[in-house]
Write an enzyme that holds these catalytic residues in place. Structure first.
Site: not given
Ligand code: AMP
Length: 297
Positions: A42-43, A45, A47-48, A50, A155, A173
């Site tokens: 999905l993405g 970030g 730190f890793g 998702v 954050d 988060d």
């Molecule tokens: P993050 O590492 O938390 O910045 O997540 C990276 C990307 O993953 C975010 O920008 C969202 O688009 C997606 N993402 C993170 N957590 C979720 C979740 N619980 N449900 C759907 N998409 C998520």
């Protein structure tokens, strides 16, 4: 294996809310990595990564994988103990963890539209001011719960709020910023952080309120970078001299006044999240058509 989710029906017209993936995880939140299938990234970030995943071939989940070295698993587990107890309709529910080996997995509820920042940037044009205010009120409601629990997010930003169907917004988060090791911090969210948190490391619920003011700015500008013409260094220099972002184009005065209150110098002078929630809800309930140009900066 028996499907053993704990469903709590809050409203018969809504989907059930799942607290923990199985009875086994209610006390022992550790689940086996092999019970998870990662389906789609999905993405990524800081730190890793998702993933959208499925647990035990049945339950749709989001799986956050943490880059090795991002945090000490012991610190994370301690924090996770608290995070498991935080339950609110406007907070992303932690379901389970995989921490026996790296990478650590954090398993949470899945949100159909991803981060609020991307949502605002991609779908912003279809949103009305009333939608934007309602989104702000939802975040304030989640944060008012954290405030009551004496918990600090550290954050808060549109990138850490997730969006589901019908513009439902949930804060994500929380707690992670505390356990992320500083060595892993390549990027510090200067433009979202209150001056006393930057200079004296004083993170409180009132520094979260400052960040909430920035988040409102993000909502009203459809995900624009705060202080768009300034560098982080300029922001750090200018804030103590009293500089604050001007009212964004098309932002109602009432909403700008709320942001501005969040950016008061003295943390004690900033509103509580409880107040922010009711002010935004009150604004949302008003007839916005009565807001003519005289009420906009
Ligand atoms: P993050 O590492 O938390 O910045 O997540 C990276 C990307 O993953 C975010 O920008 C969202 O688009 C997606 N993402 C993170 N957590 C979720 C979740 N619980 N449900 C759907 N998409 C998520």
């Amino acid at each position: 294996m028996r499907m053993a989710s704990v469903f709590v029906w809050q409203n018969p017209t809504m989907a059930p809310e799942t607290h923990g993936l199985s009875y086994n995880t209610v006390d022992h939140w550790e689940i086996s990595r092999s019970s998870l299938k990662l389906l789609k990234k999905l993405g990524a970030g800081q730190f890793g990564e998702v993933f959208e995943g499925i647990w035990n071939d049945r339950t749709a989940v989001a799986v956050k994988t943490l880059k090795p070295g991002t945090m000490d698993p012991k610190d994370f587990l301690r924090e996770a103990q608290i995070m498991k107890k935080l339950r609110h309709a406007k907070l992303i529910q932690l379901y389970a963890v995989c921490t026996t080996e790296e990478p650590i997995y954090i398993i949470t509820e899945l949100m159909s539209h991803g981060s609020l920042q991307e949502y605002l940037q991609n779908k912003g044009a279809s949103l009305q001011m009333s939608d934007q205010i309602e989104m702000g009120a939802q975040v304030a409601s989640g944060m008012a719960y954290l405030e009551l629990q004496n918990y600090i997010h550290r954050d808060l930003a549109a990138r850490n709020v997730l969006v589901g169907d019908n513009n439902v917004c949930k804060v994500a988060d929380f707690g992670l910023a505390r356990v992320i090791q500083t060595v892993a911090l390549k990027w510090f969210p200067v433009k979202w952080t209150a001056p006393e948190a930057i200079h004296e490391n004083k993170f409180t619920i009132k520094s979260d309120v400052w960040s909430f003011g920035i988040l409102l700015y993000e909502i009203v500008t459809f995900g624009q970078m705060p202080y768009p013409t300034m560098t982080n260094f300029q922001v750090v220099q200018q804030l103590p001299k009293g500089y604050r972002m001007p009212c964004p184009l098309n932002c109602p005065k009432y909403l700008y006044d709320i942001m501005y209150e969040c950016w008061k110098d003295s943390p004690a002078d900033r509103p509580t999240f409880e107040t922010l929630q009711w002010k935004l809800e009150e604004f949302f309930d008003m007839d916005l058509s009565s807001y003519d140009d005289a009420n906009r900066y």
